[in-house]
Design an enzyme around this catalytic site. Structure first.
Site, PDB file in Angstrom:
ATOM      1  N   SER A 156       1.321  -1.383  -0.175  1.00 54.34           N
ATOM      2  CA  SER A 156       0.248  -0.600   0.291  1.00 54.34           C
ATOM      3  C   SER A 156       1.509   1.167   0.344  1.00 54.34           C
ATOM      4  O   SER A 156       1.954   1.161   0.425  1.00 54.34           O
ATOM      5  CB  SER A 156      -0.587   0.233   0.977  1.00 54.34           C
ATOM      6  N   ARG A 173      -0.206  -4.875  -6.602  1.00 55.32           N
ATOM      7  CA  ARG A 173      -1.060  -4.933  -5.943  1.00 55.32           C
ATOM      8  C   ARG A 173      -2.629  -4.872  -7.387  1.00 55.32           C
ATOM      9  O   ARG A 173      -2.438  -3.560  -7.098  1.00 55.32           O
ATOM     10  CB  ARG A 173      -1.522  -5.193  -4.153  1.00 55.32           C
ATOM     11  N   THR A 179      -6.742   2.062   3.673  1.00 50.47           N
ATOM     12  CA  THR A 179      -6.715   1.217   4.747  1.00 50.47           C
ATOM     13  C   THR A 179      -7.564   1.904   6.336  1.00 50.47           C
ATOM     14  O   THR A 179      -8.995   0.739   6.487  1.00 50.47           O
ATOM     15  CB  THR A 179      -5.566   2.329   5.182  1.00 50.47           C
ATOM     16  N   CYS A 185       1.717  -7.984 -16.554  1.00 50.06           N
ATOM     17  CA  CYS A 185       2.058  -8.136 -15.340  1.00 50.06           C
ATOM     18  C   CYS A 185       3.225  -7.442 -14.821  1.00 50.06           C
ATOM     19  O   CYS A 185       4.472  -7.607 -15.817  1.00 50.06           O
ATOM     20  CB  CYS A 185       2.624 -10.153 -15.587  1.00 50.06           C
ATOM     21  N   CYS A 219       5.342 -15.094 -10.163  1.00 48.32           N
ATOM     22  CA  CYS A 219       4.513 -14.234  -9.171  1.00 48.32           C
ATOM     23  C   CYS A 219       3.887 -13.966  -7.662  1.00 48.32           C
ATOM     24  O   CYS A 219       4.712 -13.979  -6.667  1.00 48.32           O
ATOM     25  CB  CYS A 219       2.946 -15.120  -9.176  1.00 48.32           C
ATOM     26  N   CYS A 248      -0.579 -10.416  -7.563  1.00 49.40           N
ATOM     27  CA  CYS A 248      -1.527  -8.903  -7.718  1.00 49.40           C
ATOM     28  C   CYS A 248      -2.753  -9.175  -8.221  1.00 49.40           C
ATOM     29  O   CYS A 248      -3.436  -8.540  -8.231  1.00 49.40           O
ATOM     30  CB  CYS A 248      -0.283  -7.653  -8.729  1.00 49.40           C
ATOM     31  N   CYS A 308      -3.795 -10.523 -13.516  1.00 52.27           N
ATOM     32  CA  CYS A 308      -4.415 -11.407 -14.874  1.00 52.27           C
ATOM     33  C   CYS A 308      -5.477 -11.859 -14.312  1.00 52.27           C
ATOM     34  O   CYS A 308      -6.737 -12.322 -15.563  1.00 52.27           O
ATOM     35  CB  CYS A 308      -3.079 -12.500 -15.314  1.00 52.27           C
TER      36      CYS A 308
END
Lengths: 249, 546, 304
Positions: free
Chosen positions: B53, B301, B337, B490, B514, B517, B520
């Site tokens: 974040s 993410r 948040t 990606c 990977c 996130c 895809c």
């Protein structure tokens, strides 16, 4: 027979360590810590010895801060029976660790001390050998296979260029290499059960052993980055350079 | 799958996901009913390992959850001290004047720049101190559904080999039974998706839309560090029809958080969110912040951007959704948040109430939500993100100003999200390729060296967790029509199209890279890529600072 | 100051790693060496060696008596040195235990008689440490010290007796199984040749074999090559595979992803052969060749 497994809490192997800005060490604040991977193999070997009937009990011990108890819980979740935390906030060298472990071993009387060949933080690869010397025990370092025949262990060790098999009278120190086994997962039910297994805590000072440091770290630096070399035009030129300039063939 | 014998364990409540929503829910539950048996699982190797974040956080929800947090060692240490929002052209930056009037949601007075991973680790400690059982390293693989009711979850199996057979260390997942299950998996959670589908929770609501946030943490020389400095940008390098922008925050000990969000409703398949993020660093408004510094962490993410229009129903028999699993991000504020925490707290209150009354469904949650500041806040900004989608960045920003300044969020209309993100791509042949600059390896970098800094790893023998539902579709659709957009969106370089011969192409999937996130799973034009939960502990290992 | 180096003998010759240790020991003044078993003659011919101590009845395969003997004769030395090999790392720390000193393993540079540089965290950091022990027990990383020549010296040879060997509580060597494969193990090979995705398939990967045979090299692979099924996982060099630091590393058709570089960047000499001049591997290579590997490999094979 009892198996004692000394383990160490280290920066997780997935963490990319960074040298601290002032060059005093490696930044470990807030990074993920976990059991030294070689120690996991040593724990697994201890558990397998118990499962095969060769050993009755697997005891894990670590020397470190209170937080180090999480690796003891992990070891018990894998299957170790009980744990000892020798508490200290200081960072100990292998010689000092060996002195402390010797005191624990004299109390616990294990038939085998199964430990990782080295910790992936200081990469010393020395505690097992020093401990064996101080106890006057035989050692089988870099083990890739262990079988127990009564009072003797048969240990295959990784040596330069291959392997060699040794008969080792017990009690003995065995240090685990990568190929010894593949450690099991700590399953969720076992993690839950491990919370109830006995964990004894004692102060390092109560062992009354010499834990002074003999090495002073003067500075820690990042290795110099490699510089790009020369671009060549032909295979002939390459072979020539390797022969006459680099002298590697 | 053949029947596997599974251990079972019973809890009052199981929380899936150790982010701000899940941890707040767990803490709230124990505050309301200390006797409740609460278990929280987290697929990352530790709490915080998968948290990415910005983050500037508003302490409002934290004040309510743990009112004495200022007297503790809570890792909210850098208060926002100076801030600006910039509209960028290629060479210049124009600060938005009168920020508190035209973009009141963008002002950050009294907020804190934090490492959210660190905040979550701290929340985890608070939860454990209250008696919550936290198990990191375990993924939720399936919902456990009996007689039309969720009765817990099944954790992932460990030790399955690449070919699907059970390896020597096979360890079956466990059934964690719960009277109520709280799903707080973050954006595009797998169990949340299953619950939404099984219980039709999205019927009649608009599609969820997403953004992809890619972040770097830098350590910079002390003399350049301005603790509490906050800068956001929009405009260049994205075209007017693409939503997104950069952030840059100075915080902690000589740290800089830099990142870029790209709205995943982008249309040009040639666009690379990673490269947009990299090249923005070259802008004169950003580049000086990085000079002499060193990049130390990288991650990414997806975040939900749909707002209240896209919120599913939040309750189902035996469980609830909260946090970004449901979609509680306040997009104009670029904050999720405090909203995630509040939604977790509301969920906990409703769940505690249902458990108390022995009701199967925490139906009171919707009403609690509508009566809370969370609803007022999200409802007030509901039109801003869709306005950007509808009219582009410049007019969208103008609309945002009007909506905020004149209408104060009380517009009598609601703008809609007409498309899901996977429906927006245009064919490669009809869109302009984008020439991205090469990395200089000082301030800008390539993808592979970036992923290295995320500490990502997956146990390598496990089955590939990214699957093509229909492998035959890839060539005609992804490759031929869209020129393999997955190889660009990606952020971890998982997907590479490979030329086998003059005419043959194939897709390589480097699943081990990977970073979880979920882009895809969101953006594939035919929803042909399925993101399955890999073995627990896999994925990134973000350190404190992220 | 006098240093004692524990030598390792292989086929009658002093191993290169031990000759590097002798070179390093020169920094501490006079150099004596200890030979266990055969090989005293070869040891006596090493340049820079004053005395060869020869304990014919012992073997470096057993750490317990070897360390006990070293402890017996240690008092005349300021530094006791071995190569950072499996043998050195088995015996020297045990000696340190007997002497109650802290060993200093894997030394890559010697600042002065007390101060050394050694890698920690798998080489991701270099620590400079100072020892306060009166006898320093050290292992030396061969790649960082040019070995002394095999010939040119004329040291005296003195037999040393170690009568207490039978009283040492020791393991017993039952059998030795040296790798029968013509090729050395990846981690200990002097030369490694690695292939990447550029080799295109498993069949082409075999093109590396004749060159490996000529160089006595181990064969490695990048993760991409392993993931593509060109090579088995145990060949993987890199962060998630094996970490190697050979004298010579030849990278063929591999781009040099950072995970791969992490596993081989400590090699002494790196050669990169790749068609793509932008490949990151060229940024770490000592010698680069931008060329089609399918023409280079046969040429290289015949040139060697």
């Amino acid at each position: 027979m009892k198996v004692l497994v000394p383990i160490k809490r280290v920066v997780d192997y997935n963490v990319k360590v960074r040298v601290s800005a002032d060059g005093s060490g490696v930044d470990t604040q807030g990074v993920k810590m976990s059991m030294n991977p070689f120690d996991e193999i040593a724990v697994e070997e201890g558990i397998r010895l118990r499962e095969s009937g060769a050993a009755k009990e697997v005891v894990v011990v670590t020397i470190g801060a209170q937080a180090a108890q999480d690796v003891l819980r992990t070891a018990m979740a894998m299957g170790a029976d009980r744990a000892i935390l020798v508490k200290t906030d200081e960072t100990l060298e292998p010689r000092a660790v060996a002195n402390a472990l010797k005191a624990i071993i004299e109390r616990e009387n294990p038939g085998i001390v199964s430990m990782g060949k080295q910790a992936i933080d200081d990469d010393m690869n020395a505690t097992g050998q020093i401990l064996a010397a101080k106890l006057g025990w035989p050692q089988a370092t870099f083990a890739s296979k262990v079988t127990i025949n009564g009072e003797r262990a048969e240990v295959t060790r990784e040596i330069d260029g291959g392997s060699a098999t040794y008969g080792v009278p017990l009690p003995a120190i065995i240090t685990a290499d990568l190929r010894l086994n593949e450690p099991r997962y700590a399953s969720l039910p076992n993690i839950m059960k491990a919370r109830k297994k006995p964990l004894e805590t004692l102060e390092l000072s109560s062992l009354n052993v010499d834990t002074a440091s003999r090495l002073t770290t003067i500075s820690v630096a990042e290795p110099a980055e490699r510089q790009a070399g020369v671009m060549l035009n032909s295979v002939a030129e390459l072979v020539e350079k390797l022969k006459t300039e680099a002298k590697v063939i | 799958m053949t029947e596997i014998e599974r251990d079972e364990m019973e809890f009052d409540v199981v929380v899936v996901g150790g982010g701000p929503a899940g941890l707040s829910a767990a803490i709230r539950l124990k505050q309301i009913s200390p006797d409740l048996n609460v278990c929280l699982i987290e697929k990352g190797s530790e709490i915080g390992a998968h948290i990415v974040s910005g983050a500037v956080i508003e302490p409002r929800a934290l004040e309510e959850l743990l009112p004495d947090w200022r007297q503790t060692d809570a890792p909210l240490r850098t208060e926002v001290s100076e801030e600006q929002v910039l509209f960028l052209t290629e060479k210049r930056a124009f600060p938005i004047p009168g920020l508190n009037l035209v973009m009141p949601h963008m002002t950050n007075h009294g907020n804190f720049v934090v490492s959210l991973g660190e905040v979550c680790r701290w929340l985890g400690e608070q939860a454990e101190a209250l008696g919550v059982e936290i198990y990191p390293g375990f993924s939720g693989a399936q919902l456990h559904i009996e007689d039309g009711r969720v009765t817990g979850i099944v954790t992932g199996d460990m030790g399955i080999e690449r070919d699907g057979t059970h390896g020597p260390n096979f360890t079956p997942g466990m059934i964690l039974r719960a009277r109520q299950t709280i799903l707080t998996e973050g954006a595009r959670g797998s169990l949340s998706a299953h619950a939404m589908k099984h219980f039709n929770l999205r019927d009649g609501v608009e599609p969820q839309t997403y953004g992809l946030g890619i972040k770097e943490v830098w350590e910079i020389p002390e003399e350049n560090h301005r603790p509490g400095f906050v800068q956001h940008s929009f405009g260049w390098p994205l075209d007017d029809s693409t939503y997104g922008g950069a952030w840059l925050y100075h915080f902690g000990k000589n740290l800089v958080s830099y990142g870029f969000v790209t709205g995943l409703d982008y249309k040009n398949p040639h666009l690379s969110p990673f490269e947009e993020m990299q090249r923005t660093k070259n802008h004169p408004a950003f580049r000086p912040h990085f000079e002499g510094g060193k990049r130390i962490i990288y991650g990414a993410r997806a975040l939900s951007e749909g707002g209240v229009q896209s919120l599913p129903r939040l309750t189902f028999p035996g469980g609830v959704l909260a946090g970004d699993s449901a979609g509680f991000v306040n997009v104009p504020k670029i904050k999720g948040t405090h909203t995630a925490m509040k939604s977790g707290m509301l969920a906990a209150e409703a769940v505690a109430d249902a458990l108390n009354k022995n009701e199967p469904q925490a139906l009171g949650l919707e009403e609690r939500l509508r009566n809370s500041w969370l609803w007022t806040e999200l409802h007030g900004v509901r039109n801003i993100r869709p306005a950007f989608a509808k009219w582009g960045a410049k007019l969208g920003a103008l609309y945002a100003g009007i909506d905020s300044m004149l209408l104060r969020g009380r517009a009598p209309w609601t703008l809609h999200h007409p498309h899901a993100d996977h429906e927006t791509l245009r064919p490669a042949a009809k869109t302009a390729p984008i020439a991205y600059p090469k990395p200089d390896h000082k301030v800008t970098f390539d993808r592979v060296s970036s992923v290295f800094l995320s500490g990502t790893n997956h146990e390598e023998n496990q089955p590939i967790h990214l699957k093509l539902r229909d492998p035959a579709k890839w060539l005609p659709v992804n490759h031929t029509l869209y020129d393999s957009p997955e190889s660009r969106y990606c952020p971890a370089g998982v997907y590479e199209q490979e030329q086998k011969s003059a005419t043959e192409w194939d897709l390589r999937i480097n699943a081990q890279n990977c970073v979880h996130c979920k882009t895809c799973d969101i953006k594939d034009p035919t929803q042909n890529i399925e993101w399955c939960t890999p073995e627990g502990s896999g994925g990134p290992n973000y350190p404190v600072g992220m | 100051m006098t240093a004692l180096v524990l030598l390792e003998i292989e086929n009658g010759a002093v191993r290169q790693a031990s000759r590097s240790a002798v070179a390093a020991a020169g920094a501490f003044g006079t150099v004596d060496v200890l030979v266990l078993g055969h090989g005293a003659e070869a040891a006596a011919r090493l340049p820079g060696v004053t005395r060869v101590l020869h304990a014919e009845a012992l073997s470096d395969a057993l750490a317990e008596p070897a360390a006990a003997l070293l402890a017996d004769i240690a008092s005349g030395y300021t530094h006791i040195i071995g190569a950072a090999t499996a043998t050195g790392k088995n015996i020297l720390p045990r000696l340190a235990g007997l002497l109650d000193v802290q060993p200093i393993p894997d030394v890559i540079a010697i600042n002065d008689a007390d101060t050394f540089i050694r890698p920690i965290y798998a080489g991701n950091a270099l620590a400079t440490v100072r020892s306060s022990d009166s006898i320093k027990v050290i292992t030396i990383r061969g790649a960082n010290f040019d070995p002394v020549a095999s010939e040119g010296g004329a040291a005296t040879v003195e037999a040393v007796a170690f009568n207490a060997a039978s009283q040492v509580n020791a393991a017993e060597l039952l059998s030795v199984n040296l790798s029968t494969s013509e090729r050395p193990e990846l981690e200990s090979a002097r030369v490694v040749i690695s292939g990447g995705k550029g080799l295109k398939d498993a069949e082409n990967f075999k093109l590396l074999e004749p060159i490996a045979d000529k160089l006595g090299a181990a064969i490695g692979a990048s993760r991409a090559a392993v993931d593509s099924g060109f090579a088995p996982n145990e060949m993987q060099v890199g962060q998630t595979g094996k970490i190697v630091a050979p004298e010579l590393y030849i990278a063929v058709g591999l781009s040099g992803a950072i995970q791969h570089l992490a596993g081989m960047k400590d090699s002494r000499v790196i050669v990169a052969i790749n068609l793509d001049p932008e490949a990151p591997i060229f940024r770490v290579a000592d010698y680069g060749l931008v060329a089609d590997l399918f023409t280079v490999l046969p040429e290289l094979e015949s040139a060697l």
